[in-house]
Design a protein around this motif. Structure first.
Motif, mmCIF file in Angstrom:
data_model
loop_
_atom_site.group_PDB
_atom_site.id
_atom_site.type_symbol
_atom_site.label_atom_id
_atom_site.label_comp_id
_atom_site.label_asym_id
_atom_site.label_seq_id
_atom_site.Cartn_x
_atom_site.Cartn_y
_atom_site.Cartn_z
ATOM 1 N N GLN A 122 0.832 -1.204 0.000
ATOM 2 C CA GLN A 122 0.000 0.000 0.000
ATOM 3 C C GLN A 122 0.868 1.255 0.000
ATOM 4 O OE1 GLN A 122 -2.298 -1.290 3.600
ATOM 5 N NE2 GLN A 122 -4.072 -0.760 2.375
ATOM 6 N N VAL A 123 1.933 1.238 0.787
ATOM 7 C CA VAL A 123 2.837 2.383 0.837
ATOM 8 C C VAL A 123 3.464 2.626 -0.535
ATOM 9 C CG1 VAL A 123 4.980 3.285 1.826
ATOM 10 C CG2 VAL A 123 3.338 2.101 3.287
ATOM 11 N N LEU A 124 3.944 1.574 -1.162
ATOM 12 C CA LEU A 124 4.604 1.727 -2.457
ATOM 13 C C LEU A 124 3.624 2.171 -3.535
ATOM 14 C CD1 LEU A 124 7.079 -1.297 -2.499
ATOM 15 C CD2 LEU A 124 7.479 1.075 -1.810
ATOM 16 N N ASP A 125 2.381 1.674 -3.478
ATOM 17 C CA ASP A 125 1.374 2.141 -4.434
ATOM 18 C C ASP A 125 1.126 3.637 -4.271
ATOM 19 O OD1 ASP A 125 1.076 -0.366 -5.507
ATOM 20 O OD2 ASP A 125 -0.749 -0.855 -4.392
ATOM 21 N N LEU A 126 1.082 4.098 -3.023
ATOM 22 C CA LEU A 126 0.869 5.514 -2.777
ATOM 23 C C LEU A 126 2.067 6.356 -3.232
ATOM 24 C CD1 LEU A 126 -0.754 5.263 0.755
ATOM 25 C CD2 LEU A 126 -1.866 6.183 -1.281
ATOM 26 N N CYS A 127 3.277 5.820 -3.073
ATOM 27 C CA CYS A 127 4.483 6.552 -3.483
ATOM 28 C C CYS A 127 4.553 6.716 -4.992
ATOM 29 C CB CYS A 127 5.735 5.834 -2.986
ATOM 30 S SG CYS A 127 5.974 5.872 -1.193
ATOM 31 N N GLY A 128 3.957 5.773 -5.729
ATOM 32 C CA GLY A 128 3.962 5.863 -7.180
ATOM 33 C C GLY A 128 5.368 5.849 -7.745
ATOM 34 N N ARG A 129 5.691 6.830 -8.572
ATOM 35 C CA ARG A 129 7.007 6.888 -9.212
ATOM 36 C C ARG A 129 8.070 7.525 -8.331
ATOM 37 N NH1 ARG A 129 5.624 9.025 -15.363
ATOM 38 N NH2 ARG A 129 4.352 7.237 -16.020
ATOM 39 N N THR A 130 7.659 8.100 -7.222
ATOM 40 C CA THR A 130 8.627 8.770 -6.351
ATOM 41 C C THR A 130 9.475 7.733 -5.629
ATOM 42 O OG1 THR A 130 7.038 10.563 -5.998
ATOM 43 C CG2 THR A 130 8.918 10.452 -4.494
ATOM 44 N N PRO A 131 10.811 7.819 -5.724
ATOM 45 C CA PRO A 131 11.674 6.849 -5.032
ATOM 46 C C PRO A 131 11.402 6.846 -3.537
ATOM 47 C CG PRO A 131 12.952 8.168 -6.580
ATOM 48 C CD PRO A 131 11.592 8.795 -6.512
ATOM 49 N N ALA A 132 11.444 5.655 -2.928
ATOM 50 C CA ALA A 132 11.117 5.537 -1.511
ATOM 51 C C ALA A 132 12.005 4.503 -0.835
ATOM 52 C CB ALA A 132 9.648 5.157 -1.330
ATOM 53 N N VAL A 133 12.265 4.741 0.436
ATOM 54 C CA VAL A 133 12.919 3.774 1.306
ATOM 55 C C VAL A 133 11.989 3.539 2.488
ATOM 56 C CG1 VAL A 133 14.856 3.370 2.888
ATOM 57 C CG2 VAL A 133 15.276 4.373 0.632
ATOM 58 N N LEU A 134 11.768 2.283 2.834
ATOM 59 C CA LEU A 134 10.928 1.937 3.977
ATOM 60 C C LEU A 134 11.820 1.550 5.153
ATOM 61 C CD1 LEU A 134 8.060 -0.185 2.381
ATOM 62 C CD2 LEU A 134 8.379 2.291 2.423
ATOM 63 N N VAL A 135 11.447 2.014 6.326
ATOM 64 C CA VAL A 135 12.182 1.700 7.547
ATOM 65 C C VAL A 135 11.259 0.915 8.476
ATOM 66 C CG1 VAL A 135 13.442 2.636 9.530
ATOM 67 C CG2 VAL A 135 13.581 3.772 7.292
ATOM 68 N N ASN A 136 11.756 -0.215 8.958
ATOM 69 C CA ASN A 136 10.972 -1.108 9.818
ATOM 70 C C ASN A 136 9.667 -1.540 9.156
ATOM 71 O OD1 ASN A 136 12.897 -1.225 11.794
ATOM 72 N ND2 ASN A 136 11.946 0.314 13.097
ATOM 73 N N ARG A 137 9.757 -1.839 7.903
ATOM 74 C CA ARG A 137 8.687 -2.496 7.139
ATOM 75 C C ARG A 137 9.377 -3.156 5.958
ATOM 76 N NH1 ARG A 137 3.354 -4.138 7.702
ATOM 77 N NH2 ARG A 137 2.629 -2.115 8.479
ATOM 78 N N GLU A 138 9.244 -4.465 5.820
ATOM 79 C CA GLU A 138 10.054 -5.211 4.854
ATOM 80 C C GLU A 138 9.249 -5.580 3.620
ATOM 81 O OE1 GLU A 138 13.441 -8.743 4.945
ATOM 82 O OE2 GLU A 138 12.028 -8.527 6.610
ATOM 83 N N THR A 139 9.868 -5.400 2.444
ATOM 84 C CA THR A 139 9.269 -5.760 1.174
ATOM 85 C C THR A 139 10.380 -5.946 0.154
ATOM 86 O OG1 THR A 139 7.774 -5.035 -0.600
ATOM 87 C CG2 THR A 139 8.975 -3.323 0.553
ATOM 88 N N SER A 140 10.106 -6.709 -0.871
ATOM 89 C CA SER A 140 11.090 -6.900 -1.939
ATOM 90 C C SER A 140 10.979 -5.815 -2.995
ATOM 91 C CB SER A 140 10.897 -8.275 -2.591
ATOM 92 O OG SER A 140 9.592 -8.381 -3.157
ATOM 93 N N GLY A 141 9.977 -4.937 -2.881
ATOM 94 C CA GLY A 141 9.734 -3.948 -3.914
ATOM 95 C C GLY A 141 10.441 -2.623 -3.723
ATOM 96 N N ALA A 142 11.179 -2.443 -2.619
ATOM 97 C CA ALA A 142 11.871 -1.176 -2.368
ATOM 98 C C ALA A 142 13.015 -1.421 -1.406
ATOM 99 C CB ALA A 142 10.901 -0.143 -1.776
#
Length: 349
Positions: free
Chosen positions: A140-160
């Motif tokens: 959900q976070v990555l969908d909301l970020c769209g094309r904007t580069p993002a780093v997630l902290v204390n949430r794990e995913t293979s997509g970022a």
């Protein structure tokens, strides 16, 4: 209307700072990224502005910057009032200053709805996003970020790119330490239901309790505050545990306060271990045994990793795990005689 650099960035599916760098400092981009930006510019008919000479240094990139000083990074945290997130933001601000980036802050007040609105608002205004301990699911976070580069902290995913304060080592030390002190039954006070860190710690403490032969009473979800800990104190007492590990230090402070109100002494009647090792842990009464979580380091390294993504230097996401460490203080001690035996199952009915 003539195409703009923003149009180029959108067409190439890169951050605005990356598109800018393709014309101001192309050597910092990978060949594939550079090719995408230049191709998009050519197809749109974009003409970059004339670069000013050395007699006009105001337009030159700032020293120590890898993005010409133009990038804005939004750091999103769930609760800036919690000192652990304050340490995270301060470190990110310091790293941003060193790299000549503008760092803006948003607090979601532990609300997934507000988090959704904040990300949707900032993705159009920032060149990169750092989302710390989100309450939403990673996809959900990555969908909301769209094309904007993002780093997630204390949430794990293979997509970022992800930065994880890995509680495994600290919780292993805590379980071994309590077992060595003679404790046989422990409790764990959870954080909020939507917290990935909480779910991660529950999984770890279950495994460590089994490995060390400790009985574990898993208590319910609580607000990640001192009030949440105070509310949990009666459940801790009812669990007949001689030691408790809490989701964070604020909850630990509340448990200690609530235990005292119920007539218990810490650590004589109840040993308490928090997580985070915030500055107040050392000066509290008693000083709090806590698992040190490197959130300051996470703040600095997440901004560094985001810079690499924004520059197009890496295409494959990676996960960085930062170790934790048990810090022993006065809130833990040997178990009393009654606590050194395993509680019969019939007593727990």
């Amino acid at each position: 209307m003539a195409p703009t650099l923003t149009d180029v960035a959108k067409s190439a599916n890169v951050a605005l700072s990356t598109a800018s760098r393709a014309f101001s400092d192309p050597g910092r981009l990978g060949p594939q990224t550079l090719r995408k930006v230049l191709t998009a510019a050519q197809e749109l008919g974009y003409e970059p502005p004339v670069v000013r000479g050395p007699t006009q240094p105001a337009e030159a990139p700032s020293a120590g910057s890898d993005d010409g000083g133009t990038a804005t990074v939004a750091v999103i945290v769930p609760d800036i009032a919690n000192p652990v997130f304050g340490a995270f933001v301060k470190a990110a601000q310091g790293e941003g200053w060193h790299r000549r980036r503008t760092v803006v802050l948003a607090d979601t007040d532990l609300s997934p709805d507000r988090e959704r609105e904040v990300i949707a608002h900032l993705r159009e205004r920032a060149d990169g996003l750092i989302v710390c301990s989100p309450r939403l699911e990673a996809d959900q976070v990555l969908d909301l970020c769209g094309r904007t580069p993002a780093v997630l902290v204390n949430r794990e995913t293979s997509g970022a790119d992800c930065v994880i304060a890995d509680a495994a080592h600290g919780l292993r030390q805590a379980a071994e330490y309590l077992a060595a002190l003679g404790h046989r039954r422990i409790a764990y006070v959870q954080g909020m239901q939507r917290s990935w860190s909480n779910a991660h710690r529950v999984e770890l403490i279950r495994a460590e309790a089994e490995r060390t032969g400790l009985e574990l009473e898993l208590l319910g979800w609580q607000a990640e505050t001192a009030d949440g800990g105070t509310a949990a104190a009666a459940s801790v007492m009812a669990s007949r545990a001689s030691a408790v590990i809490t989701h964070n230090d604020l909850v630990a402070f509340g448990v200690i306060s609530g235990a005292r109100a119920l007539g218990l002494s810490v650590p004589e009647d109840l040993s308490v271990i928090g997580v985070d090792d915030i500055p107040f842990a050392e000066v509290s009464q008693p000083s709090l045994t806590s698992i040190s979580v490197p959130m300051a380091r996470a703040g600095a390294v997440s901004l560094e990793m985001l810079g690499q993504v924004m520059a197009g230097e890496r295409q494959t996401p990676r996960t960085l795990r930062l170790p934790t460490q048990l810090i022993v203080r006065a809130s833990t001690g040997p178990a009393g005689p009654a606590a050194t035996r395993t509680t019969p199952k019939e007593d727990l009915a």
